[in-house]
Design an enzyme around this catalytic site. Structure first.
Site, PDB file in Angstrom:
ATOM      1  N   ASP A  71      -2.471  -0.390   5.796  1.00  0.00           N
ATOM      2  CA  ASP A  71      -2.907   0.098   7.178  1.00  0.00           C
ATOM      3  C   ASP A  71      -4.435   0.462   7.212  1.00  0.00           C
ATOM      4  OD1 ASP A  71      -2.669   2.411   4.925  1.00  0.00           O
ATOM      5  OD2 ASP A  71      -3.041   3.760   6.596  1.00  0.00           O
ATOM      6  N   SER A  72      -5.337   0.302   6.126  1.00  0.00           N
ATOM      7  CA  SER A  72      -6.681   0.445   6.005  1.00  0.00           C
ATOM      8  C   SER A  72      -7.362  -0.425   5.660  1.00  0.00           C
ATOM      9  CB  SER A  72      -6.879   1.801   5.218  1.00  0.00           C
ATOM     10  OG  SER A  72      -6.272   2.926   5.714  1.00  0.00           O
ATOM     11  N   ASN A  86      -9.149  -0.863   2.969  1.00  0.00           N
ATOM     12  CA  ASN A  86      -8.880  -1.514   1.742  1.00  0.00           C
ATOM     13  C   ASN A  86      -7.716  -2.323   1.591  1.00  0.00           C
ATOM     14  OD1 ASN A  86      -6.838   0.709   1.799  1.00  0.00           O
ATOM     15  ND2 ASN A  86      -7.620   1.499  -0.078  1.00  0.00           N
ATOM     16  N   THR A 118      -2.560   0.048  -4.587  1.00  0.00           N
ATOM     17  CA  THR A 118      -2.872   1.398  -3.909  1.00  0.00           C
ATOM     18  C   THR A 118      -4.351   1.631  -4.253  1.00  0.00           C
ATOM     19  OG1 THR A 118      -2.166   3.715  -3.683  1.00  0.00           O
ATOM     20  CG2 THR A 118      -1.818   2.393  -5.729  1.00  0.00           C
ATOM     21  N   GLY A 119      -4.822   2.406  -3.479  1.00  0.00           N
ATOM     22  CA  GLY A 119      -6.122   3.057  -3.912  1.00  0.00           C
ATOM     23  C   GLY A 119      -5.940   4.037  -4.743  1.00  0.00           C
ATOM     24  N   LYS A 137      -7.964  -5.021  -3.764  1.00  0.00           N
ATOM     25  CA  LYS A 137      -6.673  -5.133  -3.765  1.00  0.00           C
ATOM     26  C   LYS A 137      -6.101  -6.447  -3.950  1.00  0.00           C
ATOM     27  CE  LYS A 137      -5.105  -0.870  -1.743  1.00  0.00           C
ATOM     28  NZ  LYS A 137      -4.134  -0.089  -0.479  1.00  0.00           N
ATOM     29  N   ASP A 183       0.847  -1.113   0.020  1.00  0.00           N
ATOM     30  CA  ASP A 183       0.045  -0.058   0.138  1.00  0.00           C
ATOM     31  C   ASP A 183       0.922   1.165  -0.043  1.00  0.00           C
ATOM     32  OD1 ASP A 183      -2.044   1.829   0.477  1.00  0.00           O
ATOM     33  OD2 ASP A 183      -1.465   1.872   2.657  1.00  0.00           O
TER      34      ASP A 183
END
Length: 245
Positions: free
Chosen positions: A195-196, A198, A44-45, A172, A10
């Site tokens: 960390d999140s 997603n 990644t988002g 992801k 991420d």
């Protein structure tokens, strides 16, 4: 410990520190891993346009997973797979933002648009992801409940005060799985760091799922291990401990 061949990173809150930079320590470890034949990918988002400068900074030519898996790139200049959100769904998501008077943003193939985008004709674009941001937790939960009732979208976040919506079945994890198929690598040979919300799917599916020290509590609960924070060169620490031989 398994023999890991690929690490999926991420970006915000993980690879990047709070100044949105890649530390010299993280850079050095990534370059060392690449030199040893390990595969380092971004998952990644962010959209491709936003992720590419960091990919170039690291000198990577590996695949990447962007927009939470809605796009998978075989290399920084070759799109492998793209999954769109139907325009009708985008219209409904936008209407929900208007009704709840909250900030919204959306990734299209052409770029990112938000509440301040002038004269936006949504029908003229192909859409990859929609997002909401509000500090009002009650409002955010209300939006989540409505979208959840539709049963047509993946609902995650990249921060406790936002929501990110992708096509159902896209994450992801599915993006990293697509990369693994391309490279002939098993998910058991993958390290995934995030960390999140997603990041949860890929952390759960990877051979070694790593939560950041600064991760949301739910991420720490499902991860195999929790490392230090993004300001403490966590990526370098995990690469040197688990990936390098």
């Amino acid at each position: 410990m398994g023999t890991y061949k690929l690490i999926a990173l991420d970006m915000d809150g993980t690879l990047l520190n709070e100044d949105k930079k890649i530390s010299a320590e993280n850079q050095a470890a990534i370059r060392e891993a690449s030199a040893q034949g390990k595969v380092v990918i971004m998952s990644t988002g962010r959209g491709a346009i936003s992720a590419m400068p960091f990919v170039k900074e690291l000198g990577l030519s590996t695949p990447l997973v962007v927009v939470n898996g809605s796009e998978v790139w075989a290399s920084p200049d070759t799109l492998l797979k793209r999954t769109l959100v139907p325009i009708e769904t985008i219209r409904n998501l936008h209407q929900l933002a208007v009704e709840n008077d909250c900030w919204w943003w959306a990734y299209s193939v052409a770029g990112v648009f938000n509440r301040e985008s002038e004269g936006l004709d949504m029908d003229q674009h192909e859409w990859l992801k929609f997002g909401y941001f509000t500090d009002n937790a009650e409002k955010l939960q209300r939006i989540r409940d409505v979208v959840s009732s539709w049963g047509t979208l993946e609902i995650t976040n990249s921060h406790p005060s936002n929501l990110e919506l992708n096509p159902l079945g896209i994450s992801k994890a599915t993006g990293v799985e697509t990369v693994c198929q391309l490279l002939g690598i098993a998910m058991s040979e993958v390290i995934a760091m995030g960390d999140s919300e997603n990041d949860i799917a890929m952390i759960r599916e990877a051979g070694l799922g790593v939560a950041m020290g600064n991760a949301q509590e739910e991420v720490k609960r499902i991860a195999d291990i929790t490392t230090v924070t993004n300001n403490e060169h966590a990526v370098a620490q995990v690469i040197r401990t688990y990936l390098l031989t």
